[in-house]
Design a protein around this motif. Sequence first.
Motif, PDB file in Angstrom:
ATOM      1  N   MET A  79      22.441  52.305  40.694  1.00 54.72           N
ATOM      2  CA  MET A  79      23.697  52.248  41.425  1.00 54.72           C
ATOM      3  C   MET A  79      24.110  50.804  41.640  1.00 54.72           C
ATOM      4  SD  MET A  79      22.872  55.050  44.394  1.00 54.72           S
ATOM      5  CE  MET A  79      22.679  56.797  44.035  1.00 54.72           C
ATOM      6  N   LYS A  80      25.329  50.468  41.231  1.00 56.15           N
ATOM      7  CA  LYS A  80      25.835  49.116  41.417  1.00 56.15           C
ATOM      8  C   LYS A  80      26.343  48.973  42.850  1.00 56.15           C
ATOM      9  CE  LYS A  80      28.795  45.637  39.241  1.00 56.15           C
ATOM     10  NZ  LYS A  80      29.775  45.367  38.156  1.00 56.15           N
ATOM     11  N   VAL A  81      25.583  48.233  43.674  1.00 56.93           N
ATOM     12  CA  VAL A  81      25.885  48.102  45.098  1.00 56.93           C
ATOM     13  C   VAL A  81      26.411  46.700  45.421  1.00 56.93           C
ATOM     14  CG1 VAL A  81      24.942  48.344  47.428  1.00 56.93           C
ATOM     15  CG2 VAL A  81      24.043  49.765  45.572  1.00 56.93           C
ATOM     16  N   GLN A  82      25.925  45.690  44.706  1.00 63.04           N
ATOM     17  CA  GLN A  82      26.293  44.285  44.917  1.00 63.04           C
ATOM     18  C   GLN A  82      26.143  43.878  46.388  1.00 63.04           C
ATOM     19  OE1 GLN A  82      30.104  43.443  42.876  1.00 63.04           O
ATOM     20  NE2 GLN A  82      28.782  42.746  41.208  1.00 63.04           N
ATOM     21  N   LEU A  83      24.961  44.127  46.891  1.00 63.46           N
ATOM     22  CA  LEU A  83      24.640  43.794  48.274  1.00 63.46           C
ATOM     23  C   LEU A  83      24.841  42.309  48.558  1.00 63.46           C
ATOM     24  CD1 LEU A  83      23.522  45.600  50.595  1.00 63.46           C
ATOM     25  CD2 LEU A  83      21.256  44.689  50.055  1.00 63.46           C
ATOM     26  N   ALA A  84      24.555  41.467  47.564  1.00 64.04           N
ATOM     27  CA  ALA A  84      24.625  40.014  47.763  1.00 64.04           C
ATOM     28  C   ALA A  84      26.034  39.506  48.039  1.00 64.04           C
ATOM     29  CB  ALA A  84      24.045  39.289  46.543  1.00 64.04           C
ATOM     30  N   ARG A  85      27.062  40.284  47.690  1.00 69.26           N
ATOM     31  CA  ARG A  85      28.439  39.850  47.955  1.00 69.26           C
ATOM     32  C   ARG A  85      28.720  39.733  49.443  1.00 69.26           C
ATOM     33  NH1 ARG A  85      32.238  39.029  44.379  1.00 69.26           N
ATOM     34  NH2 ARG A  85      31.974  39.680  42.216  1.00 69.26           N
ATOM     35  N   GLY A  86      27.930  40.406  50.246  1.00 70.18           N
ATOM     36  CA  GLY A  86      28.145  40.359  51.690  1.00 70.18           C
ATOM     37  C   GLY A  86      27.345  39.291  52.400  1.00 70.18           C
ATOM     38  N   LEU A  87      26.655  38.439  51.650  1.00 72.69           N
ATOM     39  CA  LEU A  87      25.834  37.385  52.243  1.00 72.69           C
ATOM     40  C   LEU A  87      26.662  36.113  52.349  1.00 72.69           C
ATOM     41  CD1 LEU A  87      22.826  37.301  53.129  1.00 72.69           C
ATOM     42  CD2 LEU A  87      22.312  36.263  50.911  1.00 72.69           C
ATOM     43  N   ASP A  88      26.913  35.654  53.590  1.00 74.60           N
ATOM     44  CA  ASP A  88      27.771  34.470  53.750  1.00 74.60           C
ATOM     45  C   ASP A  88      26.970  33.172  53.676  1.00 74.60           C
ATOM     46  OD1 ASP A  88      26.538  34.038  56.236  1.00 74.60           O
ATOM     47  OD2 ASP A  88      28.218  34.860  57.384  1.00 74.60           O
ATOM     48  N   ALA A  89      27.647  32.057  53.909  1.00 73.24           N
ATOM     49  CA  ALA A  89      27.016  30.740  53.774  1.00 73.24           C
ATOM     50  C   ALA A  89      25.898  30.527  54.785  1.00 73.24           C
ATOM     51  CB  ALA A  89      28.069  29.647  53.919  1.00 73.24           C
ATOM     52  N   ASP A  90      25.938  31.270  55.877  1.00 74.50           N
ATOM     53  CA  ASP A  90      24.886  31.177  56.899  1.00 74.50           C
ATOM     54  C   ASP A  90      23.811  32.227  56.720  1.00 74.50           C
ATOM     55  OD1 ASP A  90      26.127  29.012  58.255  1.00 74.50           O
ATOM     56  OD2 ASP A  90      27.541  30.411  59.188  1.00 74.50           O
ATOM     57  N   ASN A  91      23.809  32.884  55.559  1.00 69.98           N
ATOM     58  CA  ASN A  91      22.836  33.939  55.241  1.00 69.98           C
ATOM     59  C   ASN A  91      22.915  35.109  56.226  1.00 69.98           C
ATOM     60  OD1 ASN A  91      21.796  32.795  52.908  1.00 69.98           O
ATOM     61  ND2 ASN A  91      20.279  31.598  54.018  1.00 69.98           N
ATOM     62  N   TRP A  92      24.142  35.473  56.574  1.00 70.64           N
ATOM     63  CA  TRP A  92      24.370  36.628  57.426  1.00 70.64           C
ATOM     64  C   TRP A  92      24.973  37.731  56.568  1.00 70.64           C
ATOM     65  CZ3 TRP A  92      22.421  36.826  62.192  1.00 70.64           C
ATOM     66  CH2 TRP A  92      22.775  37.904  63.000  1.00 70.64           C
ATOM     67  N   LEU A  93      24.338  38.887  56.569  1.00 71.18           N
ATOM     68  CA  LEU A  93      24.797  40.007  55.753  1.00 71.18           C
ATOM     69  C   LEU A  93      25.867  40.787  56.515  1.00 71.18           C
ATOM     70  CD1 LEU A  93      24.264  41.387  53.011  1.00 71.18           C
ATOM     71  CD2 LEU A  93      22.595  42.857  54.169  1.00 71.18           C
ATOM     72  N   SER A  94      27.009  40.976  55.876  1.00 71.34           N
ATOM     73  CA  SER A  94      28.154  41.600  56.548  1.00 71.34           C
ATOM     74  C   SER A  94      27.881  43.066  56.887  1.00 71.34           C
ATOM     75  CB  SER A  94      29.398  41.508  55.664  1.00 71.34           C
ATOM     76  OG  SER A  94      29.268  42.354  54.539  1.00 71.34           O
ATOM     77  N   ASP A  95      28.591  43.551  57.899  1.00 74.18           N
ATOM     78  CA  ASP A  95      28.468  44.952  58.304  1.00 74.18           C
ATOM     79  C   ASP A  95      28.891  45.885  57.166  1.00 74.18           C
ATOM     80  OD1 ASP A  95      27.573  44.196  60.800  1.00 74.18           O
ATOM     81  OD2 ASP A  95      29.537  44.375  61.754  1.00 74.18           O
ATOM     82  N   ASP A  96      29.918  45.476  56.415  1.00 69.00           N
ATOM     83  CA  ASP A  96      30.372  46.306  55.293  1.00 69.00           C
ATOM     84  C   ASP A  96      29.289  46.456  54.233  1.00 69.00           C
ATOM     85  OD1 ASP A  96      32.816  46.713  56.440  1.00 69.00           O
ATOM     86  OD2 ASP A  96      33.875  45.197  55.263  1.00 69.00           O
ATOM     87  N   SER A  97      28.590  45.369  53.935  1.00 62.90           N
ATOM     88  CA  SER A  97      27.524  45.431  52.930  1.00 62.90           C
ATOM     89  C   SER A  97      26.360  46.285  53.421  1.00 62.90           C
ATOM     90  CB  SER A  97      27.034  44.023  52.586  1.00 62.90           C
ATOM     91  OG  SER A  97      27.971  43.365  51.769  1.00 62.90           O
ATOM     92  N   ILE A  98      26.040  46.148  54.703  1.00 62.26           N
ATOM     93  CA  ILE A  98      24.966  46.968  55.268  1.00 62.26           C
ATOM     94  C   ILE A  98      25.337  48.444  55.162  1.00 62.26           C
ATOM     95  CG2 ILE A  98      23.784  47.605  57.407  1.00 62.26           C
ATOM     96  CD1 ILE A  98      23.869  44.642  58.187  1.00 62.26           C
ATOM     97  N   ALA A  99      26.563  48.782  55.535  1.00 70.30           N
ATOM     98  CA  ALA A  99      27.013  50.173  55.473  1.00 70.30           C
ATOM     99  C   ALA A  99      27.004  50.692  54.037  1.00 70.30           C
ATOM    100  CB  ALA A  99      28.412  50.289  56.069  1.00 70.30           C
ATOM    101  N   ARG A 100      27.431  49.848  53.088  1.00 72.06           N
ATOM    102  CA  ARG A 100      27.449  50.241  51.681  1.00 72.06           C
ATOM    103  C   ARG A 100      26.033  50.502  51.171  1.00 72.06           C
ATOM    104  NH1 ARG A 100      30.076  46.290  50.189  1.00 72.06           N
ATOM    105  NH2 ARG A 100      28.561  44.982  49.095  1.00 72.06           N
TER     106      ARG A 100
END
Length: 203
Positions: free
Chosen positions: A49-70
């Motif tokens: 499954m193509k999830v691309q979790l890394a797209r939600g990782l910002d410059a401060d290494n904080w994973l976005s809520d959208d990426s977590i939910a996905r």
Amino acid sequence: MSDFTQTLDSEDKRTATRIAALDIGSNSFHLVVARIVANDVQILHQVKMKVQLARGLDADNWLSDDSIARGVDHLRLINDSLGDFEPDSVRAVATYTLRQARNARQFLGAAREVFPYPIEIIRGMEEARLIYQGVAHTQHAEGRRMVIDIGGGSTELILGEGFDPIALTSLQMGCVTFSHRFFRDGEIKQKQFDKAVTAARQI
């Protein structure tokens, strides 16, 4: 009863062990379900499954809520496909994105609600070792060889011989992180391409 019939009967009565392995990667989640019969691994089911979790990782290494939910939504689907697997028959490992994410615990907590199996966040060197073992056991080759795995967030390089890795490393660059960093608009322009090449050389 003939020897041939007895052999077939014994084949049918052998215990088959079902196992599952899940790679929670930065670009995709990859599930493999297999059974082991007489030390032989037989693939039963594969899902990528193509999830691309890394797209939600910002410059401060904080994973976005959208990426977590996905990611959690995809784990729910994977859990449904596993059915009644025992916990000790499933190994789930997470790689670069959850290694880097400062709020990885938030992801793991949400994941536990839909995916009852333990998720292990592995280090880059362990990821490299497992990659080499997978290649060594499925692709026969004589002498030394180099294995390169370009992932969503990291790239692993392993030099090995037979089933033994000799030297291995994990670099913090991958197809998702570099695409997001240098080609955010989806276009490959020469100036941005040159910057990506320079960044890769520096790493």
